[in-house]
Motif scaffolding. Structure first.
Motif, short mmCIF file in Angstrom:
data_model
loop_
_atom_site.label_atom_id
_atom_site.label_comp_id
_atom_site.label_asym_id
_atom_site.label_seq_id
_atom_site.Cartn_x
_atom_site.Cartn_y
_atom_site.Cartn_z
N GLN A 1 0.16 2.12 6.81
CA GLN A 1 0.21 3.43 6.18
C GLN A 1 1.13 3.43 4.96
O GLN A 1 0.81 4.04 3.93
N VAL A 2 2.26 2.76 5.10
CA VAL A 2 3.21 2.71 3.98
C VAL A 2 2.61 1.96 2.80
O VAL A 2 2.71 2.39 1.65
N THR A 3 1.96 0.84 3.08
CA THR A 3 1.33 0.05 2.01
C THR A 3 0.29 0.89 1.26
O THR A 3 0.24 0.90 0.02
N ALA A 4 -0.53 1.61 2.01
CA ALA A 4 -1.55 2.45 1.38
C ALA A 4 -0.92 3.58 0.58
O ALA A 4 -1.42 3.97 -0.49
N SER A 5 0.22 4.10 1.06
CA SER A 5 0.84 5.24 0.39
C SER A 5 1.43 4.88 -0.96
O SER A 5 1.61 5.75 -1.82
N LEU A 6 1.74 3.60 -1.17
CA LEU A 6 2.36 3.18 -2.42
C LEU A 6 1.47 3.45 -3.63
O LEU A 6 1.97 3.68 -4.73
N THR A 7 0.17 3.41 -3.42
CA THR A 7 -0.76 3.61 -4.53
C THR A 7 -1.61 4.87 -4.37
O THR A 7 -2.57 5.07 -5.09
N GLU A 8 -1.23 5.70 -3.41
CA GLU A 8 -2.00 6.92 -3.18
C GLU A 8 -1.82 7.91 -4.32
O GLU A 8 -0.71 8.14 -4.79
N SER A 9 -2.92 8.51 -4.72
CA SER A 9 -2.89 9.57 -5.73
C SER A 9 -3.23 10.90 -5.09
O SER A 9 -3.80 10.96 -4.00
N ALA A 10 -2.89 11.97 -5.77
CA ALA A 10 -3.25 13.30 -5.26
C ALA A 10 -4.76 13.41 -5.16
O ALA A 10 -5.49 12.78 -5.94
N PRO A 11 -5.26 14.18 -4.22
CA PRO A 11 -6.71 14.32 -4.05
C PRO A 11 -7.40 14.80 -5.31
O PRO A 11 -6.87 15.62 -6.05
N ASP A 12 -8.60 14.28 -5.53
CA ASP A 12 -9.43 14.71 -6.67
C ASP A 12 -10.22 15.95 -6.25
O ASP A 12 -11.07 15.89 -5.37
N LEU A 13 -9.92 17.07 -6.87
CA LEU A 13 -10.58 18.33 -6.52
C LEU A 13 -11.86 18.56 -7.31
O LEU A 13 -12.49 19.62 -7.19
N GLY A 14 -12.24 17.57 -8.12
CA GLY A 14 -13.50 17.67 -8.83
C GLY A 14 -13.48 18.66 -9.97
O GLY A 14 -14.52 19.20 -10.36
N ARG A 15 -12.31 18.91 -10.52
CA ARG A 15 -12.22 19.86 -11.63
C ARG A 15 -12.60 19.20 -12.94
O ARG A 15 -12.35 18.03 -13.15
#
Length: 250
Positions: A236-250
């Protein structure tokens, strides 16, 4: 990696190089110094959180701060061996730590929590830190909530709706520090499946300070679940390092 990155063992230029090199995440284990019945020491909560965080650091390269040992434990009044902060005091400490972590260049902070009542002041602190430092990503994660299997295991035994110094904590301590565990003093507490409406101090729902049945604890189970917690947290930590905010499709 084979060793955790312990920030307290680094010099300040080494920390600057770490941040300048792109590492913007840090883990802070938090726990409590409180009674854990007749068979366990006072350090259970911060020791388990600390060791899980350190082992995850060794797998991910995310640095970890020394554990914050003192937490909110006032519910254990009535037993000796409790050194508790008021919730507002604990919250303020966490907030000030957030300021200093931000000043050092860390923008992602994971609090690895080992004491249930801590989660409420931590969440309040996170709200205030986030309002002050909008560029920070913050999360508190109880070690027993790392994944569904850990959660189910932690709550396998309980009495009066609580799990404390139970089979899970005792098994982990048998794996981590068997020299501090006295299994001859374990026994099952009554009250399994009974959930009072009101919240009572531990001294009113436990004869000696524990809930559940620590007598069924084993070092083998402790190692298995410790490894599961570390592996899952590291993923989970490894994945969180490159996580971006959700794309809301705007």
């Amino acid at each position: 990696m084979s060793k955790p990155i312990l920030l307290d063992e680094l010099s300040h230029p080494q920390i600057q190089r770490l941040v300048d090199g792109g590492m913007d995440m840090v883990m802070l284990p938090v726990g409590a110094v409180e009674q854990h019945s007749l068979h366990l020491p006072l350090n259970v909560d911060f020791l388990i959180a600390q060791e899980i965080a350190r082992a995850a650091s060794a797998l991910t390269g995310v640095p970890v701060l020394p554990a914050l040992p003192y937490g909110h434990s006032s519910n254990h009044r009535g037993f000796h061996g409790n050194y508790s902060l008021r919730p507002e005091t604990f919250q303020k400490i966490v907030e000030e730590m957030g300021d200093w972590m931000h000043a050092d260049g860390f923008r992602k902070v994971l609090f690895v929590n080992g004491n249930l009542p801590n989660q409420f002041p931590i969440q309040s602190a996170i709200a205030n830190i986030g309002s002050k430092h909008a560029d920070m990503k913050l999360k508190s994660l109880n070690w027993w909530d790392i994944n569904a299997e850990m959660r189910n295991w932690f709550s396998t035994d309980e009495s009066f709706g609580r799990c404390h110094a139970n089979v899970a904590e005792t098994s982990l301590m048998l794996h981590l520090r068997a020299d501090l565990v006295d299994m001859s003093k374990t026994y099952p507490m009554p009250g399994k499946g009974v959930r009072p409406f009101w919240h009572y101090p531990h001294s009113m729902v436990s004869r000696d300070g524990h809930q559940g049945d620590p007598s069924k604890a084993t070092a083998e189970m402790g190692k298995k679940m410790f490894d599961l917690a570390v592996t899952s947290l590291a993923q989970q930590v490894t994945a969180s390092l490159t996580e971006s905010a959700p794309d809301l499709g705007r």
